[in-house]
Design a protein around this motif. Structure first.
Motif, PDB file in Angstrom:
ATOM      1  N   PRO A 147      -3.332   5.797 -19.881  1.00  0.00           N
ATOM      2  CA  PRO A 147      -4.560   6.834 -19.854  1.00  0.00           C
ATOM      3  C   PRO A 147      -5.100   7.001 -18.718  1.00  0.00           C
ATOM      4  CG  PRO A 147      -4.555   5.379 -21.697  1.00  0.00           C
ATOM      5  CD  PRO A 147      -3.987   4.825 -20.597  1.00  0.00           C
ATOM      6  N   LEU A 148      -5.213   6.448 -17.471  1.00  0.00           N
ATOM      7  CA  LEU A 148      -6.347   6.457 -16.567  1.00  0.00           C
ATOM      8  C   LEU A 148      -5.652   7.655 -15.423  1.00  0.00           C
ATOM      9  CD1 LEU A 148      -7.537   2.810 -15.594  1.00  0.00           C
ATOM     10  CD2 LEU A 148      -8.300   4.456 -17.207  1.00  0.00           C
ATOM     11  N   THR A 149      -6.526   8.282 -14.752  1.00  0.00           N
ATOM     12  CA  THR A 149      -5.979   9.159 -13.811  1.00  0.00           C
ATOM     13  C   THR A 149      -5.519   8.290 -12.480  1.00  0.00           C
ATOM     14  OG1 THR A 149      -8.199   9.274 -12.504  1.00  0.00           O
ATOM     15  CG2 THR A 149      -7.789  10.755 -14.360  1.00  0.00           C
ATOM     16  N   VAL A 150      -4.778   8.937 -11.479  1.00  0.00           N
ATOM     17  CA  VAL A 150      -4.490   8.158 -10.480  1.00  0.00           C
ATOM     18  C   VAL A 150      -5.784   7.599  -9.495  1.00  0.00           C
ATOM     19  CG1 VAL A 150      -3.803   8.550  -7.990  1.00  0.00           C
ATOM     20  CG2 VAL A 150      -2.770   9.659  -9.724  1.00  0.00           C
ATOM     21  N   VAL A 151      -6.744   8.283  -9.446  1.00  0.00           N
ATOM     22  CA  VAL A 151      -8.007   7.880  -8.969  1.00  0.00           C
ATOM     23  C   VAL A 151      -8.532   6.287  -9.484  1.00  0.00           C
ATOM     24  CG1 VAL A 151     -10.206   8.040  -8.010  1.00  0.00           C
ATOM     25  CG2 VAL A 151      -8.533   9.665  -7.690  1.00  0.00           C
ATOM     26  N   GLU A 152      -8.518   6.581 -10.832  1.00  0.00           N
ATOM     27  CA  GLU A 152      -9.004   5.543 -11.889  1.00  0.00           C
ATOM     28  C   GLU A 152      -7.926   4.260 -11.693  1.00  0.00           C
ATOM     29  OE1 GLU A 152     -11.250   8.205 -15.289  1.00  0.00           O
ATOM     30  OE2 GLU A 152      -9.153   7.617 -15.298  1.00  0.00           O
ATOM     31  N   LYS A 153      -6.636   4.653 -11.634  1.00  0.00           N
ATOM     32  CA  LYS A 153      -5.791   3.397 -11.443  1.00  0.00           C
ATOM     33  C   LYS A 153      -6.051   2.826 -10.197  1.00  0.00           C
ATOM     34  CE  LYS A 153      -2.342   5.213 -14.394  1.00  0.00           C
ATOM     35  NZ  LYS A 153      -1.178   6.241 -14.624  1.00  0.00           N
ATOM     36  N   GLN A 154      -6.215   3.627  -9.070  1.00  0.00           N
ATOM     37  CA  GLN A 154      -6.264   2.856  -7.827  1.00  0.00           C
ATOM     38  C   GLN A 154      -7.863   2.112  -7.743  1.00  0.00           C
ATOM     39  OE1 GLN A 154      -6.441   6.630  -5.567  1.00  0.00           O
ATOM     40  NE2 GLN A 154      -4.125   6.604  -5.384  1.00  0.00           N
ATOM     41  N   VAL A 155      -8.515   2.431  -8.375  1.00  0.00           N
ATOM     42  CA  VAL A 155      -9.897   1.871  -8.429  1.00  0.00           C
ATOM     43  C   VAL A 155      -9.777   0.513  -9.208  1.00  0.00           C
ATOM     44  CG1 VAL A 155     -12.265   1.797  -9.629  1.00  0.00           C
ATOM     45  CG2 VAL A 155     -11.346   3.632  -8.286  1.00  0.00           C
ATOM     46  N   ALA A 156      -8.946   0.465 -10.499  1.00  0.00           N
ATOM     47  CA  ALA A 156      -8.428  -0.768 -10.946  1.00  0.00           C
ATOM     48  C   ALA A 156      -7.857  -1.610 -10.277  1.00  0.00           C
ATOM     49  CB  ALA A 156      -7.998  -0.322 -12.496  1.00  0.00           C
ATOM     50  N   TRP A 157      -6.825  -1.042  -9.512  1.00  0.00           N
ATOM     51  CA  TRP A 157      -5.970  -1.806  -8.839  1.00  0.00           C
ATOM     52  C   TRP A 157      -6.577  -2.586  -7.618  1.00  0.00           C
ATOM     53  CZ3 TRP A 157      -1.281  -3.831 -10.282  1.00  0.00           C
ATOM     54  CH2 TRP A 157      -0.420  -4.110  -9.482  1.00  0.00           C
ATOM     55  N   LEU A 158      -7.592  -1.761  -7.057  1.00  0.00           N
ATOM     56  CA  LEU A 158      -8.226  -2.538  -5.912  1.00  0.00           C
ATOM     57  C   LEU A 158      -9.009  -3.847  -6.426  1.00  0.00           C
ATOM     58  CD1 LEU A 158      -9.571   0.308  -4.056  1.00  0.00           C
ATOM     59  CD2 LEU A 158      -8.153  -1.262  -2.917  1.00  0.00           C
ATOM     60  N   GLU A 159      -9.008  -4.185  -7.599  1.00  0.00           N
ATOM     61  CA  GLU A 159      -9.507  -5.260  -8.258  1.00  0.00           C
ATOM     62  C   GLU A 159      -8.569  -6.457  -8.354  1.00  0.00           C
ATOM     63  OE1 GLU A 159     -11.331  -4.546 -12.384  1.00  0.00           O
ATOM     64  OE2 GLU A 159     -11.866  -7.026 -12.240  1.00  0.00           O
ATOM     65  N   THR A 160      -7.301  -6.096  -8.274  1.00  0.00           N
ATOM     66  CA  THR A 160      -6.339  -7.070  -8.038  1.00  0.00           C
ATOM     67  C   THR A 160      -6.150  -7.488  -6.925  1.00  0.00           C
ATOM     68  OG1 THR A 160      -4.570  -5.630  -7.493  1.00  0.00           O
ATOM     69  CG2 THR A 160      -4.578  -5.961  -9.973  1.00  0.00           C
ATOM     70  N   MET A 161      -6.777  -6.703  -5.823  1.00  0.00           N
ATOM     71  CA  MET A 161      -6.966  -7.219  -4.324  1.00  0.00           C
ATOM     72  C   MET A 161      -8.172  -7.618  -3.954  1.00  0.00           C
ATOM     73  SD  MET A 161      -4.826  -3.750  -3.132  1.00  0.00           S
ATOM     74  CE  MET A 161      -5.163  -3.774  -1.615  1.00  0.00           C
TER      75      MET A 161
ATOM     76  N   ALA B 237       4.910  -7.895  -7.793  1.00  0.00           N
ATOM     77  CA  ALA B 237       5.742  -7.176  -8.590  1.00  0.00           C
ATOM     78  C   ALA B 237       5.724  -5.682  -8.210  1.00  0.00           C
ATOM     79  CB  ALA B 237       5.226  -7.225 -10.213  1.00  0.00           C
ATOM     80  N   ALA B 238       4.411  -5.210  -7.786  1.00  0.00           N
ATOM     81  CA  ALA B 238       4.340  -3.735  -7.393  1.00  0.00           C
ATOM     82  C   ALA B 238       5.035  -3.363  -6.277  1.00  0.00           C
ATOM     83  CB  ALA B 238       2.797  -3.342  -7.465  1.00  0.00           C
ATOM     84  N   ALA B 239       4.953  -4.169  -5.360  1.00  0.00           N
ATOM     85  CA  ALA B 239       5.710  -4.151  -3.733  1.00  0.00           C
ATOM     86  C   ALA B 239       7.261  -4.198  -4.079  1.00  0.00           C
ATOM     87  CB  ALA B 239       5.320  -5.012  -2.981  1.00  0.00           C
ATOM     88  N   ALA B 240       7.689  -4.770  -5.100  1.00  0.00           N
ATOM     89  CA  ALA B 240       9.294  -4.625  -5.331  1.00  0.00           C
ATOM     90  C   ALA B 240       9.497  -3.737  -6.096  1.00  0.00           C
ATOM     91  CB  ALA B 240       9.448  -6.107  -5.867  1.00  0.00           C
ATOM     92  N   ALA B 241       8.862  -2.875  -6.838  1.00  0.00           N
ATOM     93  CA  ALA B 241       8.991  -1.774  -7.759  1.00  0.00           C
ATOM     94  C   ALA B 241       9.346  -0.493  -7.093  1.00  0.00           C
ATOM     95  CB  ALA B 241       8.186  -1.666  -8.811  1.00  0.00           C
ATOM     96  N   GLY B 242       9.590  -0.390  -5.932  1.00  0.00           N
ATOM     97  CA  GLY B 242       9.785   0.844  -5.267  1.00  0.00           C
ATOM     98  C   GLY B 242      10.964   1.648  -5.583  1.00  0.00           C
ATOM     99  N   THR B 243      10.943   2.924  -5.439  1.00  0.00           N
ATOM    100  CA  THR B 243      12.292   3.892  -5.958  1.00  0.00           C
ATOM    101  C   THR B 243      12.410   4.698  -4.810  1.00  0.00           C
ATOM    102  OG1 THR B 243      10.745   5.521  -7.008  1.00  0.00           O
ATOM    103  CG2 THR B 243      11.459   3.572  -8.176  1.00  0.00           C
ATOM    104  N   LYS B 244      13.563   5.405  -4.936  1.00  0.00           N
ATOM    105  CA  LYS B 244      14.067   6.478  -3.702  1.00  0.00           C
ATOM    106  C   LYS B 244      12.936   7.540  -3.745  1.00  0.00           C
ATOM    107  CE  LYS B 244      18.128   8.145  -5.085  1.00  0.00           C
ATOM    108  NZ  LYS B 244      18.373   7.347  -6.347  1.00  0.00           N
TER     109      LYS B 244
ATOM    110  N   ASP C 157      -0.031   0.867  -5.627  1.00  0.00           N
ATOM    111  CA  ASP C 157      -0.319  -0.395  -4.902  1.00  0.00           C
ATOM    112  C   ASP C 157      -0.351  -0.121  -3.305  1.00  0.00           C
ATOM    113  OD1 ASP C 157      -0.579  -3.357  -4.072  1.00  0.00           O
ATOM    114  OD2 ASP C 157       1.443  -3.105  -3.539  1.00  0.00           O
ATOM    115  N   HIS C 158       0.860   0.821  -2.838  1.00  0.00           N
ATOM    116  CA  HIS C 158       0.790   1.201  -1.336  1.00  0.00           C
ATOM    117  C   HIS C 158      -0.312   2.073  -0.889  1.00  0.00           C
ATOM    118  CE1 HIS C 158       4.232   2.401   1.707  1.00  0.00           C
ATOM    119  NE2 HIS C 158       3.048   1.799   2.033  1.00  0.00           N
TER     120      HIS C 158
END
Ligand SMILES: [Zn+2]
Length: 263
Positions: free
Chosen positions: A103-117, A168-175, A211-212
């Motif tokens: 349900p999060l927006t792109v920016v919210e996902k990025q903010v959440a993801w930076l916590e994993t970093m 896992a995110a780094a390995a999940a790239g697509t075309k 992640d990227h």
């Protein structure tokens, strides 16, 4: 003639002292900042340099001209890969995070993801140009969403699982995934509105791209105000690699905008 990042990569690939001398003065500060941020006891800077100098190291393999931020981003991945991290006591996988945070927006996902970093609210706010209080609000919502999808939970679950989630995110790239250049255009404010809309449509459903993007934001932040090593500061690292002093430390060879050699 200005010695470029591309020539440095070529000379490091050929194991020439001038390439390594330049790499040490410009990139050891980046490696140090990464090891400090990720609180790594191992590896040491010297160990990282030795690994990068192995013939099988991928850092200098690309024959394309490598802009400094691209190289720093590759370097970041190689350094983080070498950091030993304890297994999270409460594991959570990318699939669960992805479903929970849908349900999060792109920016919210990025903010959440930076916590994993491992970026706290203050640093994340500075990196994402938003108030730390907003970061905290988004993160509490993300935490609640993850909590609702997992049987066991704790407040630090994203940070604790950061290493595995990042892999896992780094390995999940697509075309369909966007290249580095597009993320840098967004960060530098060069993206047109329609292109940005198209990107958002993809990135919102793609944790590889979230992640990227976050890694590029991190790299831009890392390079900001970085101080190059002086001859004397570089010497021990050249010694560890058994490299004689090169001649590449003229001020006009500065690689990073605004960076200054410390004397
Ligand atoms: Zn993608």
């Amino acid at each position: 003639m200005i010695y470029t990042c591309y020539e440095m990569a070529r000379d490091c690939r050929a194991d020439k002292p001038e390439g390594w001398t330049y790499f040490i003065s410009h990139y050891v500060p980046v490696i140090r900042k990464l090891l400090e941020h990720y609180r790594a006891n191992e590896p040491t800077v010297e160990q990282v340099l030795k690994t990068l100098r192995q013939p099988e190291s991928s850092l200098f393999q690309s024959l394309e001209p490598a802009p400094e931020r691209w190289l720093a981003a590759e370097l970041r991945q190689l350094v983080v890969e070498q950091i030993r991290r304890p297994q999270a006591e409460i594991p959570v996988d990318l699939e669960t995070v992805s479903v929970a945070l849908e349900p999060l927006t792109v920016v919210e996902k990025q903010v959440a993801w930076l916590e994993t970093m491992d970026y706290d609210a203050a640093r994340t706010g500075a990196m994402m140009r938003m108030a730390p209080a907003t970061v905290e609000k988004i993160r509490s919502r993300a935490a609640e969403l993850i909590r609702s999808k997992s049987d066991v939970w704790r407040a630090t679950i994203l940070g604790d699982n950061g290493y595995n989630l990042g892999r896992a995110a780094a390995a999940a790239g697509t075309k369909e995934c966007y290249p580095v250049r597009d993320f840098l255009d967004v960060i530098d404010g060069r993206t047109t509105w329609p292109h940005r809309e198209r990107m958002t449509g993809h990135v919102t459903a793609c944790w590889h791209c979230v992640d990227h993007f976050c890694r590029m934001v991190e790299v831009v932040d890392l390079l900001r105000g970085i101080k190059l090593l002086s001859e004397a500061e570089s010497e021990p690292y050249r010694g560890a690699l058994g490299i004689a002093a090169g001649k590449q430390s003229k001020p006009w060879m500065r690689l990073f905008r605004g960076a200054r050699a410390s004397h």
